[in-house]
Scaffold this active site. Structure first.
Site, PDB file in Angstrom:
ATOM      1  N   GLY A   1       4.151  18.298 -19.673  1.00 18.74           N
ATOM      2  CA  GLY A   1       4.775  17.685 -20.795  1.00 18.74           C
ATOM      3  C   GLY A   1       3.443  17.583 -21.688  1.00 18.74           C
TER       4      GLY A   1
ATOM      5  N   ARG B   1       7.052  24.777 -19.139  1.00 21.87           N
ATOM      6  CA  ARG B   1       6.965  24.815 -17.591  1.00 21.87           C
ATOM      7  C   ARG B   1       7.474  26.145 -17.139  1.00 21.87           C
ATOM      8  NH1 ARG B   1       8.280  19.001 -18.375  1.00 21.87           N
ATOM      9  NH2 ARG B   1       6.549  17.777 -17.492  1.00 21.87           N
TER      10      ARG B   1
ATOM     11  N   ASP C   1      -0.800  16.714 -13.676  1.00 19.21           N
ATOM     12  CA  ASP C   1      -1.027  17.226 -12.527  1.00 19.21           C
ATOM     13  C   ASP C   1      -0.454  18.479 -12.085  1.00 19.21           C
ATOM     14  OD1 ASP C   1      -1.730  16.274  -9.824  1.00 19.21           O
ATOM     15  OD2 ASP C   1       0.416  16.254  -9.434  1.00 19.21           O
TER      16      ASP C   1
ATOM     17  N   THR D   1      -1.739  14.128 -20.300  1.00 22.86           N
ATOM     18  CA  THR D   1      -0.494  13.774 -19.855  1.00 22.86           C
ATOM     19  C   THR D   1      -0.289  11.964 -20.391  1.00 22.86           C
ATOM     20  OG1 THR D   1       0.829  13.016 -18.015  1.00 22.86           O
ATOM     21  CG2 THR D   1      -1.544  13.262 -17.698  1.00 22.86           C
TER      22      THR D   1
ATOM     23  N   ASP E   1       1.321  10.340 -18.548  1.00 25.53           N
ATOM     24  CA  ASP E   1       1.598   9.287 -17.295  1.00 25.53           C
ATOM     25  C   ASP E   1       0.254   8.588 -16.692  1.00 25.53           C
ATOM     26  OD1 ASP E   1       3.937  10.530 -17.627  1.00 25.53           O
ATOM     27  OD2 ASP E   1       3.891  11.429 -15.562  1.00 25.53           O
TER      28      ASP E   1
ATOM     29  N   ASP F   1      -1.675   9.654 -14.657  1.00 29.25           N
ATOM     30  CA  ASP F   1      -1.650   9.998 -13.279  1.00 29.25           C
ATOM     31  C   ASP F   1      -2.689  11.077 -12.657  1.00 29.25           C
ATOM     32  OD1 ASP F   1      -0.763  12.254 -14.403  1.00 29.25           O
ATOM     33  OD2 ASP F   1       1.091  12.353 -13.010  1.00 29.25           O
TER      34      ASP F   1
ATOM     35  N   ARG G   1       6.378   9.708 -14.039  1.00 26.64           N
ATOM     36  CA  ARG G   1       7.153  10.361 -12.951  1.00 26.64           C
ATOM     37  C   ARG G   1       6.876   9.475 -11.580  1.00 26.64           C
ATOM     38  NH1 ARG G   1       6.870  16.627 -13.445  1.00 26.64           N
ATOM     39  NH2 ARG G   1       4.889  15.936 -14.396  1.00 26.64           N
TER      40      ARG G   1
HETATM   41  P1  ADP Z   1       2.279  18.358 -16.039  1.00 22.94           P
HETATM   42  O1  ADP Z   1       0.932  19.308 -15.891  1.00 22.94           O
HETATM   43  O2  ADP Z   1       2.629  17.693 -16.956  1.00 22.94           O
HETATM   44  O3  ADP Z   1       2.152  17.591 -14.640  1.00 22.94           O
HETATM   45  P2  ADP Z   1       4.352  20.220 -14.316  1.00 22.94           P
HETATM   46  O4  ADP Z   1       4.159  19.456 -13.259  1.00 22.94           O
HETATM   47  O5  ADP Z   1       5.657  20.812 -14.926  1.00 22.94           O
HETATM   48  O6  ADP Z   1       3.875  19.453 -15.580  1.00 22.94           O
HETATM   49  O7  ADP Z   1       3.262  21.382 -14.252  1.00 22.94           O
HETATM   50  C1  ADP Z   1       3.345  22.239 -15.401  1.00 22.94           C
HETATM   51  C2  ADP Z   1       3.225  23.960 -15.007  1.00 22.94           C
HETATM   52  O8  ADP Z   1       2.198  23.934 -14.022  1.00 22.94           O
HETATM   53  C3  ADP Z   1       4.322  24.133 -14.132  1.00 22.94           C
HETATM   54  O9  ADP Z   1       5.374  24.695 -14.805  1.00 22.94           O
HETATM   55  C4  ADP Z   1       3.761  25.541 -13.349  1.00 22.94           C
HETATM   56  O10 ADP Z   1       3.828  26.400 -14.113  1.00 22.94           O
HETATM   57  C5  ADP Z   1       2.451  24.944 -13.366  1.00 22.94           C
HETATM   58  N1  ADP Z   1       2.143  24.484 -11.865  1.00 22.94           N
HETATM   59  C6  ADP Z   1       2.746  23.154 -11.178  1.00 22.94           C
HETATM   60  N2  ADP Z   1       2.521  23.031 -10.195  1.00 22.94           N
HETATM   61  C7  ADP Z   1       1.801  24.249  -9.613  1.00 22.94           C
HETATM   62  C8  ADP Z   1       1.469  24.605  -8.419  1.00 22.94           C
HETATM   63  N3  ADP Z   1       1.365  23.993  -7.250  1.00 22.94           N
HETATM   64  N4  ADP Z   1       0.782  25.910  -8.154  1.00 22.94           N
HETATM   65  C9  ADP Z   1       0.579  26.651  -9.500  1.00 22.94           C
HETATM   66  N5  ADP Z   1       1.225  26.191 -10.860  1.00 22.94           N
HETATM   67  C10 ADP Z   1       1.501  25.072 -10.751  1.00 22.94           C
HETATM   68  O1  F6P Z   2       4.753  14.254 -17.139  1.00 25.14           O
HETATM   69  C1  F6P Z   2       4.936  13.618 -18.150  1.00 25.14           C
HETATM   70  C2  F6P Z   2       6.359  13.409 -18.460  1.00 25.14           C
HETATM   71  O2  F6P Z   2       6.515  12.691 -19.600  1.00 25.14           O
HETATM   72  C3  F6P Z   2       7.018  12.358 -17.525  1.00 25.14           C
HETATM   73  O3  F6P Z   2       6.482  11.155 -17.839  1.00 25.14           O
HETATM   74  C4  F6P Z   2       8.377  12.541 -17.389  1.00 25.14           C
HETATM   75  O4  F6P Z   2       8.970  12.233 -16.236  1.00 25.14           O
HETATM   76  C5  F6P Z   2       8.433  13.782 -17.789  1.00 25.14           C
HETATM   77  O5  F6P Z   2       7.127  14.357 -18.334  1.00 25.14           O
HETATM   78  C6  F6P Z   2       9.670  14.533 -18.366  1.00 25.14           C
HETATM   79  O6  F6P Z   2       9.671  15.942 -18.550  1.00 25.14           O
HETATM   80  P1  F6P Z   2      10.682  16.621 -19.440  1.00 25.14           P
HETATM   81  O7  F6P Z   2       9.845  16.750 -21.065  1.00 25.14           O
HETATM   82  O8  F6P Z   2      10.645  17.826 -18.893  1.00 25.14           O
HETATM   83  O9  F6P Z   2      11.835  16.111 -19.518  1.00 25.14           O
END
Ligand code: ADP
Ligand code: F6P
Length: 323
Positions: A14, A75, A106, A128, A130, A132, A174
């Site tokens: 995000g 993502r 995260d 982020t 969040d 978090d 989230r």
């Molecule tokens: P954020 O970084 O905002 O928490 P996501 O949870 O969607 O967003 O993670 C972003 C991207 O990081 C994912 O689309 C994926 O490509 C990668 N990612 C997430 N979790 C893992 C994991 N356990 N191992 C490897 N890559 C990951």
């Molecule tokens: O992790 C950042 C965030 O904005 C969360 O607060 C929310 O749940 C999520 O991303 C929304 O994701 P998307 O942009 O894929 O709808």
């Protein structure tokens, strides 16, 4: 002598306000020290697509004040697999890139941790809304998102008090209630519903009724999306105290837009500079943060395996002050 000569930067997951300021700091710090710097477009997806281009001083001009990310974000399912991660590492090696800075939340940190274990010198920057990520007081974008929520609640108060109604506002986060907590404290919300603290709709409804009976003209309930839908909370209140006439507002992705606040720009600038200097000193596999004003680098492995502690003191303060 720098331990790295060629580095890359990407934004992932995000997006958040201040990611641009962080990219700018990474690029300009690297160039200032004579290190080549590359931008990976669209996060890990762009890495796997080999969408990598060299950046110069002007590539990051006029972006410190902009929300979103000029590198774009994505993502990427493929990168969650061991094959995807190995492919990503190989693409970086094929460019002769010897250091990577990942700006994201995260999930992005999980990916950075995997790359680090494959021998890529990787640093994480907490980007982020969040808040978090552990081992940093605040993440890049959180302050701006909180400002957006507070501004929205101010507006809702105007109309709610005219009609003596209550407002249920669903905010992002989230698995983390920090946006609801900080925005709730700053906007005087009567109830703050977060995943970290159990609550009962009966109590929330009775509290609202009591406040109206005591002369309040409006009432705000902030709901972190992690506890469920604002609409369900609103319906629960209507069932119990229909006279309050609650209305629900879902702020959604508006919270991820707009110009970053000065606090986010400063945080992003300090962390971007710190990440590059750390790589130069031979430090890698760390998540960067600021704790009590001090720059800190913590093993990414520890960062991704430590849940951020919820600030109960602030939560209790918000509850006490919103009688
Ligand atoms: P954020 O970084 O905002 O928490 P996501 O949870 O969607 O967003 O993670 C972003 C991207 O990081 C994912 O689309 C994926 O490509 C990668 N990612 C997430 N979790 C893992 C994991 N356990 N191992 C490897 N890559 C990951
Ligand atoms: O992790 C950042 C965030 O904005 C969360 O607060 C929310 O749940 C999520 O991303 C929304 O994701 P998307 O942009 O894929 O709808």
């Amino acid at each position: 002598m720098s331990a790295v000569k060629k580095i890359a930067v990407l934004t992932s997951g995000g997006d958040s306000q201040g990611m641009n300021a962080a990219v700018r700091a990474v690029v300009r710090t690297a160039l200032y020290h004579g290190i080549e710097v590359y931008g990976v477009q669209r996060g890990y997806q762009g890495l796997l697509n080999n969408d990598i281009r060299q950046m110069d001083i002007r590539s990051v001009g006029d972006i410190i004040q902009r929300g979103g990310t000029i590198l774009q974000s994505a993502r990427c399912q493929e990168f969650r697999t061991a094959e995807g991660q190995e492919k990503g590492a190989e693409i970086l090696r094929s460019h002769g890139i010897d250091g990577l800075i990942v700006i994201g939340g995260d999930g992005s940190y999980q990916g950075a941790n995997k790359l680090s274990k494959l021998g890529i010198k990787t640093m994480g920057l907490p980007g982020t809304i969040d808040n978090d990520i552990s081992f940093t007081d605040f993440t890049i974008g959180f302050d701006t998102a909180v400002s957006v929520v507070v501004d929205a609640v101010n507006k809702l108060r105007d109309t709610m008090s005219s009609h003596e109604r209550s407002s249920v506002v669903e905010v992002m986060g989230r698995h983390c209630g920090d946006i609801a907590l900080y925005a709730g404290l700053a906007s005087g919300a009567e109830s703050i519903l977060v995943p970290e603290v159990p609550f009962s709709i009966d109590e929330v409804s009775q509290r609202m009724k009591h406040n109206f009976d005591c002369g309040k003209r409006h009432s705000i309930v902030l709901v972190a999306e992690g506890v469920g839908k604002g609409e369900d909370i609103c319906n629960g209140i209507i069932e119990r105290v229909p006279s309050i006439e609650p209305r629900v507002t879902v702020l959604g992705h508006i919270q991820r837009g707009g110009a970053p606040t000065p606090a986010d720009r400063i945080l992003a600038s300090r962390l971007g500079d710190f990440a590059v200097r750390s790589l130069m000193e031979g430090i890698s596999g760390k998540g960067c943060g600021i704790i009590n004003g001090q720059l800190v680098a913590t093993d990414i492995d520890l960062v991704v395996n430590t849940k951020k502690e919820f600030n109960m003191e602030l939560y209790e303060l918000a509850t006490r002050l919103s009688q």
